[in-house]
Structures are given as C-alpha cells and as structure tokens.
Design a protein around this motif. Structure first.
Motif, PDB file in Angstrom:
ATOM      1  N   ILE A   1      14.642 -29.923  -0.242  1.00  0.00           N
ATOM      2  CA  ILE A   1      14.005 -30.599   0.896  1.00  0.00           C
ATOM      3  C   ILE A   1      12.553 -30.906   0.545  1.00  0.00           C
ATOM      4  O   ILE A   1      11.802 -30.018   0.144  1.00  0.00           O
ATOM      5  CB  ILE A   1      14.075 -29.724   2.157  1.00  0.00           C
ATOM      6  CG1 ILE A   1      15.539 -29.470   2.530  1.00  0.00           C
ATOM      7  CG2 ILE A   1      13.337 -30.380   3.322  1.00  0.00           C
ATOM      8  CD1 ILE A   1      15.725 -28.458   3.627  1.00  0.00           C
ATOM      9  N   LYS A   2      12.178 -32.149   0.717  1.00  0.00           N
ATOM     10  CA  LYS A   2      10.820 -32.575   0.385  1.00  0.00           C
ATOM     11  C   LYS A   2      10.213 -33.367   1.536  1.00  0.00           C
ATOM     12  O   LYS A   2      10.891 -34.142   2.186  1.00  0.00           O
ATOM     13  CB  LYS A   2      10.831 -33.461  -0.864  1.00  0.00           C
ATOM     14  CG  LYS A   2      11.379 -32.795  -2.114  1.00  0.00           C
ATOM     15  CD  LYS A   2      11.457 -33.798  -3.253  1.00  0.00           C
ATOM     16  CE  LYS A   2      12.070 -33.170  -4.499  1.00  0.00           C
ATOM     17  NZ  LYS A   2      12.231 -34.166  -5.598  1.00  0.00           N
ATOM     18  N   ILE A   3       8.943 -33.134   1.757  1.00  0.00           N
ATOM     19  CA  ILE A   3       8.176 -33.993   2.657  1.00  0.00           C
ATOM     20  C   ILE A   3       7.372 -34.918   1.753  1.00  0.00           C
ATOM     21  O   ILE A   3       6.442 -34.482   1.076  1.00  0.00           O
ATOM     22  CB  ILE A   3       7.258 -33.165   3.579  1.00  0.00           C
ATOM     23  CG1 ILE A   3       8.094 -32.272   4.497  1.00  0.00           C
ATOM     24  CG2 ILE A   3       6.355 -34.079   4.406  1.00  0.00           C
ATOM     25  CD1 ILE A   3       7.287 -31.375   5.403  1.00  0.00           C
ATOM     26  N   ASN A   4       7.768 -36.177   1.701  1.00  0.00           N
ATOM     27  CA  ASN A   4       7.200 -37.100   0.711  1.00  0.00           C
ATOM     28  C   ASN A   4       5.796 -37.586   1.043  1.00  0.00           C
ATOM     29  O   ASN A   4       5.030 -37.950   0.157  1.00  0.00           O
ATOM     30  CB  ASN A   4       8.128 -38.308   0.536  1.00  0.00           C
ATOM     31  CG  ASN A   4       9.453 -37.901  -0.089  1.00  0.00           C
ATOM     32  OD1 ASN A   4       9.522 -36.942  -0.846  1.00  0.00           O
ATOM     33  ND2 ASN A   4      10.512 -38.639   0.237  1.00  0.00           N
TER      34      ASN A   4
ATOM     35  N   ALA B   1      12.305 -39.485   8.071  1.00  0.00           N
ATOM     36  CA  ALA B   1      11.030 -39.990   7.563  1.00  0.00           C
ATOM     37  C   ALA B   1      11.129 -40.401   6.093  1.00  0.00           C
ATOM     38  O   ALA B   1      10.548 -41.407   5.673  1.00  0.00           O
ATOM     39  CB  ALA B   1       9.947 -38.922   7.737  1.00  0.00           C
ATOM     40  N   ASN B   2      11.883 -39.628   5.302  1.00  0.00           N
ATOM     41  CA  ASN B   2      12.021 -39.929   3.872  1.00  0.00           C
ATOM     42  C   ASN B   2      12.847 -41.191   3.624  1.00  0.00           C
ATOM     43  O   ASN B   2      12.601 -41.927   2.670  1.00  0.00           O
ATOM     44  CB  ASN B   2      12.645 -38.747   3.136  1.00  0.00           C
ATOM     45  CG  ASN B   2      11.694 -37.554   3.036  1.00  0.00           C
ATOM     46  OD1 ASN B   2      10.487 -37.710   3.203  1.00  0.00           O
ATOM     47  ND2 ASN B   2      12.239 -36.386   2.778  1.00  0.00           N
ATOM     48  N   LEU B   3      13.831 -41.433   4.487  1.00  0.00           N
ATOM     49  CA  LEU B   3      14.706 -42.596   4.312  1.00  0.00           C
ATOM     50  C   LEU B   3      14.081 -43.885   4.827  1.00  0.00           C
ATOM     51  O   LEU B   3      14.508 -44.982   4.448  1.00  0.00           O
ATOM     52  CB  LEU B   3      16.043 -42.364   5.031  1.00  0.00           C
ATOM     53  CG  LEU B   3      17.004 -41.352   4.399  1.00  0.00           C
ATOM     54  CD1 LEU B   3      18.164 -41.072   5.351  1.00  0.00           C
ATOM     55  CD2 LEU B   3      17.517 -41.850   3.058  1.00  0.00           C
ATOM     56  N   ASN B   4      13.097 -43.750   5.709  1.00  0.00           N
ATOM     57  CA  ASN B   4      12.511 -44.921   6.360  1.00  0.00           C
ATOM     58  C   ASN B   4      10.988 -44.860   6.259  1.00  0.00           C
ATOM     59  O   ASN B   4      10.321 -44.237   7.085  1.00  0.00           O
ATOM     60  CB  ASN B   4      12.931 -44.974   7.827  1.00  0.00           C
ATOM     61  CG  ASN B   4      14.443 -44.976   8.001  1.00  0.00           C
ATOM     62  OD1 ASN B   4      15.105 -45.988   7.887  1.00  0.00           O
ATOM     63  ND2 ASN B   4      15.005 -43.795   8.277  1.00  0.00           N
ATOM     64  N   ILE B   5      10.446 -45.513   5.251  1.00  0.00           N
ATOM     65  CA  ILE B   5       9.008 -45.409   4.990  1.00  0.00           C
ATOM     66  C   ILE B   5       8.176 -46.103   6.063  1.00  0.00           C
ATOM     67  O   ILE B   5       6.959 -45.907   6.129  1.00  0.00           O
ATOM     68  CB  ILE B   5       8.652 -45.967   3.598  1.00  0.00           C
ATOM     69  CG1 ILE B   5       9.045 -47.447   3.488  1.00  0.00           C
ATOM     70  CG2 ILE B   5       9.320 -45.154   2.509  1.00  0.00           C
ATOM     71  CD1 ILE B   5       8.583 -48.109   2.201  1.00  0.00           C
TER      72      ILE B   5
END
Length: 270
Positions: free
Chosen positions: A38-41, A151-155
């Motif tokens: 799991i990452k918060i980009n 959030a990661n899939l939709n910048i």
C-alpha cells in the motif's frame, strides 16, 4: 480478519489493555501495508512528498494514517448511528462522485457496500446491533484502504478530498489527545467527553421537558452529526479536484468542531 479479531477480543474484554491493543494494531497494520504494498503516492504537501519515496517512510506514513483513522473511528462509536452513518455518508458520496464523473475509476462495488451499511444502520438505529471495537476497526481500515486506492488510480482527485472524507475520525483522535494532555490525563484512558457525548448531553437537556426516552435522544444526536457530514461530502464531491477548496472545507470543519465542542461543553458542564 486480524484487525477485526483485535476489536472482537476488546469487545469481550479478553484484551482490556489499551496499550496491548495499540501494539497489536501497529503490528497488523504495518504487515498489512507491507504485504499489500500500500502506497500513498502524493499528498501535495511539499515536505511529505519530498520523502514519500523513501522505503521506510512509505511504510510508516500509510501505517500512521490507518492507525489514526482506526482509533478515531473507535472514539466516534459512542452513540447510535454516529459511526455507521458517517461511513455510509462516505460511500454514498463516492457513489455519486463516480456516477457523475465517468472518467474516474475504483475497483469496488459501492452499491453493495451501501446496501450492507444501510442494513447495519437500520438495526443500529433500532438498537438491535452495535459496531463495537471490532466493527469500528474493520470499517475504518477497509475504507481507508480503498480511499488510498481511489486517489492512486485517479490523479485528478485532490489528496485533500480524501483527507476531507476522513476528517472527523482523524480530528476526533487529535482533539482527544490534546484535550486529555491538557488535563494531565493519559490519552490511552477512555472517557465520555467526546463531541458526540457533548451533543448528546445538550440534546438531552433541551428535550428534557418532552420526556423523550434516552435511546431517542442518543439516536437523534448521532443523526445531527451524520447529516452535517453527509451535506459536507455532497458539497465536496463537486470540487474533488480543487485542493484549495478542500483545504478551506477542512479548516472550516476543524473550526466548527472546536467551537461546537467548546460552546456545548460550557452549556452542559461535562
């Protein structure tokens, strides 16, 4: 399952120590972050984004976020419909967000979650079901994970929109820690002086002459908070890609929470 079991053992007083619960939470959440990668980009906060690719920070930061939301959600679960109503509002808002913006994506059947939470809400409203620590831990970890994925899939989605959807449990925890430290009390010790308790006492005082049963007062207090957050989220989904508006809404909420708590605590003398 593991995070649910910690709450289950807590609900049944098998793990009564808050320190033991927190220690187990830390271990499980860190493993959760590592094994699911799991990452918060991005956060759009320069100081954090500058170190967000550091290996250890990539583990510590999301783990800390999960722990804040988990424990803040548990604090919220003090009156009927409050916590379930909050997360039901989150998912209904996500449903309308994705429905009205077809270019956004999320691998999650939100309708089924809304139906499930709606059923739980109904029985909680009737005092036939309670989330307890187990339910609070599970729904918050599950939701936090999928909001990170969203959030990661939709910048185009502002990270502050995600923060706004989780503002209440997060600030509930922070406010509680500051309040207890200010009173020279351990933040680990439970009490009944959270915002929802203050609202409950205020509503109870104002409706005393009508002789309403306490369960009605309890549920109505939860409804007040749920309706506020639902309306807030419905406004926010129209500006999901505007960080400035999200920050303004976040600041507004923190002020509303703090001022409401201060004013009502004076009126109810908790």
């Amino acid at each position: 399952i593991l995070i649910f079991l910690i709450g289950f053992f807590s609900d049944n007083l098998i793990i009564s120590s808050a320190i033991k619960r927190l220690t187990l939470q830390v271990i499980i959440v860190v493993l959760f972050v590592i094994f699911l990668d799991i990452k918060i980009n991005r956060t759009e906060i320069i100081m954090i984004d500058n170190v967000i690719d550091n290996y250890y920070f990539k583990i510590i930061f999301p783990s800390l976020c999960f722990l804040i939301v988990i424990n803040g959600s548990n604090f919220m679960d003090g009156i009927n419909t409050n916590l379930i109503g909050y997360y039901l509002s989150v998912y209904i808002s996500l449903f309308f967000l994705l429905k009205n913006n077809v270019h956004l994506s999320l691998d999650l059947e939100i309708q089924k979650i809304i139906i499930a939470l709606g059923i739980l809400y109904f029985f909680n409203f009737l005092e036939k079901l309670y989330l307890g620590d187990s339910g609070a831990y599970l729904i918050s970890l599950f939701t936090g994970y999928y909001l990170i994925q969203l959030a990661n899939l939709n910048i185009t989605i502002s990270p502050f929109f995600i923060a706004l959807l989780l503002w209440h449990p997060s600030y509930e925890l922070l406010f509680c820690i500051i309040r207890k430290l200010n009173l020279n009390k351990s933040p680990m010790l439970p009490d009944k002086k959270h915002l929802h308790h203050v609202i409950f006492l205020f509503v109870k005082k104002k409706t005393k002459k009508f002789i309403f049963p306490l369960n009605y007062v309890n549920t109505f207090s939860g409804l007040i908070i749920s309706i506020y957050n639902f309306l807030l989220f419905m406004v926010a989904i129209n500006y999901y890609n505007n960080s400035q508006i999200m920050i303004l809404l976040l600041v507004f909420n923190l002020l509303v929470y703090s001022v409401t708590y201060y004013r009502l605590s004076k009126l109810t003398i908790i």
